[in-house]
Design a protein around this motif. Structure first.
Motif, PDB file in Angstrom:
ATOM      1  N   GLU A 160       0.833  -1.209   0.000  1.00 57.57           N
ATOM      2  CA  GLU A 160       0.000   0.000   0.000  1.00 57.57           C
ATOM      3  C   GLU A 160       0.864   1.254   0.000  1.00 57.57           C
ATOM      4  O   GLU A 160       0.564   2.214  -0.714  1.00 57.57           O
ATOM      5  N   GLN A 161       1.928   1.276   0.792  1.00 59.86           N
ATOM      6  CA  GLN A 161       2.812   2.444   0.838  1.00 59.86           C
ATOM      7  C   GLN A 161       3.602   2.592  -0.457  1.00 59.86           C
ATOM      8  O   GLN A 161       3.965   3.708  -0.838  1.00 59.86           O
ATOM      9  N   ALA A 162       3.849   1.493  -1.143  1.00 59.62           N
ATOM     10  CA  ALA A 162       4.610   1.527  -2.400  1.00 59.62           C
ATOM     11  C   ALA A 162       3.752   1.942  -3.588  1.00 59.62           C
ATOM     12  O   ALA A 162       4.299   2.298  -4.637  1.00 59.62           O
ATOM     13  N   ARG A 163       2.438   1.921  -3.451  1.00 60.02           N
ATOM     14  CA  ARG A 163       1.563   2.333  -4.560  1.00 60.02           C
ATOM     15  C   ARG A 163       1.879   3.745  -5.039  1.00 60.02           C
ATOM     16  O   ARG A 163       1.674   4.072  -6.203  1.00 60.02           O
ATOM     17  N   ALA A 164       2.390   4.581  -4.134  1.00 56.97           N
ATOM     18  CA  ALA A 164       2.699   5.974  -4.483  1.00 56.97           C
ATOM     19  C   ALA A 164       4.070   6.123  -5.128  1.00 56.97           C
ATOM     20  O   ALA A 164       4.452   7.232  -5.508  1.00 56.97           O
ATOM     21  N   ALA A 165       4.832   5.042  -5.275  1.00 58.64           N
ATOM     22  CA  ALA A 165       6.224   5.139  -5.734  1.00 58.64           C
ATOM     23  C   ALA A 165       6.369   5.876  -7.062  1.00 58.64           C
ATOM     24  O   ALA A 165       7.257   6.729  -7.199  1.00 58.64           O
ATOM     25  N   GLN A 166       5.544   5.584  -8.041  1.00 56.11           N
ATOM     26  CA  GLN A 166       5.663   6.267  -9.335  1.00 56.11           C
ATOM     27  C   GLN A 166       5.344   7.742  -9.199  1.00 56.11           C
ATOM     28  O   GLN A 166       6.031   8.589  -9.770  1.00 56.11           O
ATOM     29  N   ALA A 167       4.313   8.075  -8.427  1.00 57.14           N
ATOM     30  CA  ALA A 167       3.966   9.483  -8.209  1.00 57.14           C
ATOM     31  C   ALA A 167       5.081  10.199  -7.453  1.00 57.14           C
ATOM     32  O   ALA A 167       5.405  11.353  -7.752  1.00 57.14           O
ATOM     33  N   VAL A 168       5.693   9.520  -6.485  1.00 57.34           N
ATOM     34  CA  VAL A 168       6.816  10.105  -5.747  1.00 57.34           C
ATOM     35  C   VAL A 168       7.977  10.375  -6.700  1.00 57.34           C
ATOM     36  O   VAL A 168       8.573  11.456  -6.689  1.00 57.34           O
ATOM     37  N   ALA A 169       8.311   9.412  -7.544  1.00 55.10           N
ATOM     38  CA  ALA A 169       9.421   9.563  -8.490  1.00 55.10           C
ATOM     39  C   ALA A 169       9.180  10.718  -9.462  1.00 55.10           C
ATOM     40  O   ALA A 169      10.125  11.390  -9.873  1.00 55.10           O
ATOM     41  N   SER A 170       7.927  10.948  -9.830  1.00 54.18           N
ATOM     42  CA  SER A 170       7.593  11.997 -10.793  1.00 54.18           C
ATOM     43  C   SER A 170       7.454  13.375 -10.156  1.00 54.18           C
ATOM     44  O   SER A 170       7.459  14.385 -10.868  1.00 54.18           O
ATOM     45  N   ALA A 171       7.320  13.449  -8.848  1.00 51.74           N
ATOM     46  CA  ALA A 171       7.098  14.717  -8.145  1.00 51.74           C
ATOM     47  C   ALA A 171       8.404  15.503  -8.011  1.00 51.74           C
ATOM     48  O   ALA A 171       9.488  14.912  -7.952  1.00 51.74           O
ATOM     49  N   PRO A 172       8.317  16.821  -7.942  1.00 54.62           N
ATOM     50  CA  PRO A 172       9.517  17.610  -7.642  1.00 54.62           C
ATOM     51  C   PRO A 172      10.065  17.181  -6.277  1.00 54.62           C
ATOM     52  O   PRO A 172       9.298  16.775  -5.397  1.00 54.62           O
ATOM     53  N   HIS A 173      11.371  17.287  -6.095  1.00 56.14           N
ATOM     54  CA  HIS A 173      11.995  16.806  -4.859  1.00 56.14           C
ATOM     55  C   HIS A 173      11.345  17.402  -3.611  1.00 56.14           C
ATOM     56  O   HIS A 173      11.155  16.697  -2.623  1.00 56.14           O
ATOM     57  N   ALA A 174      11.013  18.664  -3.647  1.00 54.67           N
ATOM     58  CA  ALA A 174      10.437  19.327  -2.472  1.00 54.67           C
ATOM     59  C   ALA A 174       9.057  18.768  -2.107  1.00 54.67           C
ATOM     60  O   ALA A 174       8.627  18.895  -0.967  1.00 54.67           O
ATOM     61  N   ALA A 175       8.375  18.122  -3.056  1.00 51.51           N
ATOM     62  CA  ALA A 175       7.024  17.614  -2.811  1.00 51.51           C
ATOM     63  C   ALA A 175       6.975  16.108  -2.579  1.00 51.51           C
ATOM     64  O   ALA A 175       5.916  15.564  -2.266  1.00 51.51           O
ATOM     65  N   ARG A 176       8.083  15.408  -2.717  1.00 50.51           N
ATOM     66  CA  ARG A 176       8.074  13.951  -2.675  1.00 50.51           C
ATOM     67  C   ARG A 176       7.564  13.380  -1.358  1.00 50.51           C
ATOM     68  O   ARG A 176       6.815  12.409  -1.345  1.00 50.51           O
ATOM     69  N   LEU A 177       7.965  13.945  -0.248  1.00 53.74           N
ATOM     70  CA  LEU A 177       7.509  13.434   1.038  1.00 53.74           C
ATOM     71  C   LEU A 177       6.003  13.601   1.166  1.00 53.74           C
ATOM     72  O   LEU A 177       5.296  12.672   1.580  1.00 53.74           O
ATOM     73  N   THR A 178       5.488  14.728   0.776  1.00 48.04           N
ATOM     74  CA  THR A 178       4.045  14.971   0.824  1.00 48.04           C
ATOM     75  C   THR A 178       3.308  13.986  -0.065  1.00 48.04           C
ATOM     76  O   THR A 178       2.303  13.398   0.340  1.00 48.04           O
ATOM     77  N   VAL A 179       3.801  13.771  -1.273  1.00 54.59           N
ATOM     78  CA  VAL A 179       3.167  12.837  -2.213  1.00 54.59           C
ATOM     79  C   VAL A 179       3.175  11.415  -1.646  1.00 54.59           C
ATOM     80  O   VAL A 179       2.216  10.666  -1.814  1.00 54.59           O
ATOM     81  N   SER A 180       4.242  11.050  -0.932  1.00 57.00           N
ATOM     82  CA  SER A 180       4.334   9.694  -0.377  1.00 57.00           C
ATOM     83  C   SER A 180       3.316   9.459   0.729  1.00 57.00           C
ATOM     84  O   SER A 180       2.907   8.328   0.979  1.00 57.00           O
ATOM     85  N   GLY A 181       2.922  10.528   1.423  1.00 54.40           N
ATOM     86  CA  GLY A 181       2.002  10.388   2.555  1.00 54.40           C
ATOM     87  C   GLY A 181       2.691   9.830   3.794  1.00 54.40           C
ATOM     88  O   GLY A 181       2.030   9.436   4.754  1.00 54.40           O
ATOM     89  N   LEU A 182       4.014   9.809   3.794  1.00 56.73           N
ATOM     90  CA  LEU A 182       4.782   9.228   4.899  1.00 56.73           C
ATOM     91  C   LEU A 182       5.507  10.328   5.671  1.00 56.73           C
ATOM     92  O   LEU A 182       5.573  11.469   5.234  1.00 56.73           O
ATOM     93  N   THR A 183       6.049   9.971   6.827  1.00 55.54           N
ATOM     94  CA  THR A 183       6.662  10.931   7.740  1.00 55.54           C
ATOM     95  C   THR A 183       8.116  10.565   8.010  1.00 55.54           C
ATOM     96  O   THR A 183       8.409   9.408   8.331  1.00 55.54           O
ATOM     97  N   LEU A 184       9.008  11.547   7.923  1.00 55.23           N
ATOM     98  CA  LEU A 184      10.415  11.318   8.231  1.00 55.23           C
ATOM     99  C   LEU A 184      10.661  11.349   9.736  1.00 55.23           C
ATOM    100  O   LEU A 184      10.087  12.164  10.451  1.00 55.23           O
ATOM    101  N   SER A 185      11.551  10.474  10.176  1.00 56.09           N
ATOM    102  CA  SER A 185      11.990  10.488  11.570  1.00 56.09           C
ATOM    103  C   SER A 185      12.987  11.631  11.768  1.00 56.09           C
ATOM    104  O   SER A 185      13.446  12.240  10.806  1.00 56.09           O
TER     105      SER A 185
END
Length: 190
Positions: A83-108
């Motif tokens: 489920e978390q990997a479903r966003a992988a293509q969208a993350v790869a296509s997003a500008p670097h500054a938006a990738r975390l937001t597109v992933s829907g995940l949180t950095l430690s």
């Protein structure tokens, strides 16, 4: 399998259908010298040696992931569920500054100079870069010594089938196709 005849696939992985080589989808997290994090999905990842232990992944030399890892000597691989990997293509296509937001995940919050990990992913490993091998076309394979391997605590005590169902790894098959882990088999079970 009928007559045993084979069809030769082109020597371009992007054209393999069906692809007999699956690659586990991971999220590589690196930081630049200023500590800004970068997130990139990768699918050419493999253990390279038990002793170390050593893990590696493929990348393009010009990618921020490669630049950051070679500059800092560190990277973290996060192992998402299907489920978390479903966003992988969208993350790869997003500008670097938006990738975390597109992933829907949180950095430690990173500790001891390590790159951060993604809190929601059920497992991650922090690595120190030990070697980069270059290939034609600007491709590289980065090898890292695993300094820390971590799995969500509640998964560790589960029976194998249940634990792997919770890890739920995703595998890139070909453009537009990904699969999860099938039934967990025991080699000696019949």
């Amino acid at each position: 399998m009928s007559d045993g005849a084979f069809h030769t696939l082109p020597l371009d992985k992007w054209q393999w259908h069906p692809s007999p080589v699956a690659g586990q989808v991971v999220y590589a997290v690196t930081t630049d010298r200023d500590g800004s994090a970068s997130l990139a999905p990768k699918s050419w990842v493999s253990m390279a040696a038990f002793t170390g232990p050593v893990i590696g992944f493929g990348c393009q030399q010009h990618h921020r992931t490669c630049r950051n890892a070679t500059e800092t000597g560190r990277f973290t691989l996060c192992f998402p569920t299907v489920e978390q990997a479903r966003a992988a293509q969208a993350v790869a296509s997003a500008p670097h500054a938006a990738r975390l937001t597109v992933s829907g995940l949180t950095l430690s919050t990173p500790l001891d100079g390590a790159a951060p990990h993604l809190l929601e992913c059920p497992a991650y490993c922090e690595c120190s870069l030990i070697r980069t091998v270059g290939f034609d076309g600007g491709e590289v394979f980065l090898f890292g010594r695993i300094e820390l391997m971590a799995v969500h605590e509640e998964i560790c005590g589960m029976p194998a089938a249940e634990a792997y169902a919770r890890l739920a790894p995703a595998f890139f098959l070909e453009p537009g196709a990904m699969a999860g882990l099938g039934e967990v088999l025991r080699p000696d079970a019949r």
